[in-house]
Design an enzyme around this catalytic site. Structure first.
Site, PDB file in Angstrom:
ATOM      1  CE  LYS A 148      -1.528  -0.966   3.775  1.00 35.36           C
ATOM      2  NZ  LYS A 148      -2.339  -1.354   4.811  1.00 35.36           N
ATOM      3  CB  THR A 179      -7.024   8.816   6.459  1.00 35.58           C
ATOM      4  OG1 THR A 179      -5.885   9.513   7.245  1.00 35.58           O
ATOM      5  CG2 THR A 179      -7.074  10.080   5.156  1.00 35.58           C
ATOM      6  N   GLY A 181      -8.595   4.898   9.776  1.00 30.62           N
ATOM      7  CA  GLY A 181      -8.825   3.122   9.340  1.00 30.62           C
ATOM      8  C   GLY A 181      -9.191   3.059   8.259  1.00 30.62           C
ATOM      9  CB  THR A 182      -6.723   4.544   5.153  1.00 29.44           C
ATOM     10  OG1 THR A 182      -5.339   4.148   5.970  1.00 29.44           O
ATOM     11  CG2 THR A 182      -7.595   5.132   4.904  1.00 29.44           C
ATOM     12  N   GLY A 183      -6.404   1.247   6.476  1.00 26.40           N
ATOM     13  CA  GLY A 183      -5.868   0.295   5.743  1.00 26.40           C
ATOM     14  C   GLY A 183      -6.562  -1.156   6.350  1.00 26.40           C
ATOM     15  CB  CYS A 184      -8.150  -1.099   9.331  1.00 27.13           C
ATOM     16  SG  CYS A 184      -7.443  -1.277  10.491  1.00 27.13           S
TER      17      CYS A 184
HETATM   18  N1  ADP Z   1      -5.557  10.461   0.733  1.00 29.22           N
HETATM   19  C1  ADP Z   1      -5.458   9.083   0.280  1.00 29.22           C
HETATM   20  N2  ADP Z   1      -6.656   9.225  -0.718  1.00 29.22           N
HETATM   21  C2  ADP Z   1      -6.514   8.630  -1.429  1.00 29.22           C
HETATM   22  N3  ADP Z   1      -5.981   6.907  -1.095  1.00 29.22           N
HETATM   23  C3  ADP Z   1      -5.559   6.869  -0.342  1.00 29.22           C
HETATM   24  C4  ADP Z   1      -5.178   8.265   0.641  1.00 29.22           C
HETATM   25  N4  ADP Z   1      -4.577   7.612   1.682  1.00 29.22           N
HETATM   26  C5  ADP Z   1      -4.343   6.200   1.624  1.00 29.22           C
HETATM   27  N5  ADP Z   1      -4.834   5.906   0.388  1.00 29.22           N
HETATM   28  C6  ADP Z   1      -5.422   4.585  -0.342  1.00 29.22           C
HETATM   29  O1  ADP Z   1      -5.916   3.708   1.256  1.00 29.22           O
HETATM   30  C7  ADP Z   1      -5.330   2.168   1.573  1.00 29.22           C
HETATM   31  C8  ADP Z   1      -4.795   2.074   2.618  1.00 29.22           C
HETATM   32  O2  ADP Z   1      -3.680   2.700   2.783  1.00 29.22           O
HETATM   33  P1  ADP Z   1      -2.251   3.196   3.307  1.00 29.22           P
HETATM   34  O3  ADP Z   1      -3.226   4.184   4.262  1.00 29.22           O
HETATM   35  O4  ADP Z   1      -0.984   3.457   3.335  1.00 29.22           O
HETATM   36  O5  ADP Z   1      -2.387   1.665   4.746  1.00 29.22           O
HETATM   37  P2  ADP Z   1      -2.613   2.581   5.990  1.00 29.22           P
HETATM   38  O6  ADP Z   1      -3.646   2.576   6.801  1.00 29.22           O
HETATM   39  O7  ADP Z   1      -2.024   0.744   7.002  1.00 29.22           O
HETATM   40  O8  ADP Z   1      -1.676   2.800   6.865  1.00 29.22           O
HETATM   41  C9  ADP Z   1      -4.546   2.272   0.011  1.00 29.22           C
HETATM   42  O9  ADP Z   1      -5.403   1.747  -0.964  1.00 29.22           O
HETATM   43  C10 ADP Z   1      -3.982   3.528  -0.526  1.00 29.22           C
HETATM   44  O10 ADP Z   1      -3.214   4.112  -1.530  1.00 29.22           O
HETATM   45  C1  LIG Z   2      -7.393  -2.354  16.660  1.00 29.73           C
HETATM   46  C2  LIG Z   2      -6.602  -1.908  15.358  1.00 29.73           C
HETATM   47  N1  LIG Z   2      -6.522  -1.755  15.174  1.00 29.73           N
HETATM   48  C3  LIG Z   2      -5.459  -1.385  13.730  1.00 29.73           C
HETATM   49  C4  LIG Z   2      -5.430   0.021  13.627  1.00 29.73           C
HETATM   50  C5  LIG Z   2      -4.574   0.774  12.262  1.00 29.73           C
HETATM   51  O1  LIG Z   2      -5.409   0.600  10.941  1.00 29.73           O
HETATM   52  P1  LIG Z   2      -5.001   1.677  10.090  1.00 29.73           P
HETATM   53  O2  LIG Z   2      -6.588   0.879   8.761  1.00 29.73           O
HETATM   54  O3  LIG Z   2      -3.997   0.169   9.623  1.00 29.73           O
HETATM   55  O4  LIG Z   2      -4.269   2.477  10.368  1.00 29.73           O
HETATM   56  P2  LIG Z   2      -5.306   4.109  11.287  1.00 29.73           P
HETATM   57  O5  LIG Z   2      -5.684   4.959  10.307  1.00 29.73           O
HETATM   58  O6  LIG Z   2      -6.038   3.591  11.924  1.00 29.73           O
HETATM   59  O7  LIG Z   2      -4.203   4.332  12.624  1.00 29.73           O
HETATM   60  C6  LIG Z   2      -5.430   0.495  14.632  1.00 29.73           C
HETATM   61  N2  LIG Z   2      -5.988   2.089  14.812  1.00 29.73           N
HETATM   62  N3  LIG Z   2      -6.396   0.116  16.462  1.00 29.73           N
END
Ligand code: ADP
Ligand SMILES: Cc1ncc(COP(=O)(O)OP(=O)(O)O)c(N)n1
Length: 235
Positions: A148, A179, A181-184
């Site tokens: 990602k 943003t 929770g994007t990854g979850c």
């Molecule tokens: N500002 C943003 N605009 C559009 N897509 C985003 C943005 N930030 C993250 N993404 C997308 O959200 C998803 C989660 O990515 P990321 O944020 O890197 O994960 P995490 O929450 O685990 O750090 C990926 O598909 C990433 O490309």
């Molecule tokens: C309980 C819990 N699990 C995972 C995360 C991390 O979530 P993620 O979507 O990777 O990023 P955040 O935007 O949520 O930091 C979390 N915060 N809590």
């Protein structure tokens, strides 16, 4: 998961106190409690896909790996390491268990760039580096790696690879700070699409569309980073 038409069920591994400002506390559940929850949902109701998230410690990583090893449904491993605010969600002493026990049973592993840096010796500063990251993650044994690129500047670009084919997913970066929770959300959406029977590249494509919509309509709850909007496609 509900927004994508499937019924999600949880196995809690840890309880966190967190909000838009950060993680104020975290408490692991006993391994016995994790095993019992898993047996409750799997043995009676049944599952079509599994997704792992925060696992906190080596003991929990290994317990979950034991539970899902040999399962015949797709497994999405989100190797959660650090929250968006920089709070640790996985002990450093658990990294080896993630590499050797959990990643090998993954159908898809979905590290962000910080998690790539924790798990491998690859540092990603550009889209070109994402290929090396995918190779390094695939070396631990998942069938697919989704790197990602949300933390890179520019478009939000993710790379999916199984070592012989690669798929790039690109969306415009949305200038929305809500943003949390994007990854979850992305990993849960992939698991939902896999549960419906889609192949991995199609599941990731649908999940990327879903998370992009959720980010675009994320909202300002709290004083910090608000949540993405999970219901954006239902309204
Ligand atoms: N500002 C943003 N605009 C559009 N897509 C985003 C943005 N930030 C993250 N993404 C997308 O959200 C998803 C989660 O990515 P990321 O944020 O890197 O994960 P995490 O929450 O685990 O750090 C990926 O598909 C990433 O490309
Ligand atoms: C309980 C819990 N699990 C995972 C995360 C991390 O979530 P993620 O979507 O990777 O990023 P955040 O935007 O949520 O930091 C979390 N915060 N809590």
């Amino acid at each position: 998961m509900l927004a994508l038409g499937v019924h999600g069920m949880s196995v809690l591994t840890a309880v966190t106190a967190q909000n838009s400002l950060g993680v104020q506390g975290a408490w692991e559940l006993p391994v016995e409690a994790v095993r019992a929850q898993y047996r409750s949902v799997v043995d009676d109701i049944g599952v079509q896909a599994v997704k792992t998230g925060m696992l906190s410690s080596a003991g929990l990583v290994e317990a979950v790996a034991d539970l899902i090893t040999g399962t015949d449904v797709p497994v999405v491993v989100d190797p959660v390491g650090v929250s968006k605010h920089g709070d640790p969600l996985l002990a450093a002493s658990a990294l080896d268990s993630v590499r050797t026990r959990l990643l090998p049973v993954a159908t898809v592993a979905t590290p962000n760039l910080d998690e790539v840096a924790q798990l491998t010796d690859v540092r990603v500063d550009s889209e070109a580096d994402m290929r090396r990251a995918a190779e390094a993650i695939l070396a631990f044994g998942p069938r697919w790696a989704l790197i990602k690129g949300g933390h890179l500047p520019g478009d939000a670009v993710d790379l999916l690879s199984d070592g012989s084919s690669e798929h790039w997913f690109r969306a415009p970066r949305h200038d929305n700070r809500h943003t949390h929770g994007t990854g979850c959300t992305l990993a849960s959406a992939i698991a939902s699409e896999l549960a419906k029977g889609h192949a991995v590249p199609q599941a990731v494509a649908a999940a990327k569309t879903y998370v992009t919509g959720a980010i675009t309509s994320g909202f300002a709850l709290g004083r910090g980073l608000g949540p993405v909007n999970h219901a954006w496609n239902l309204r």
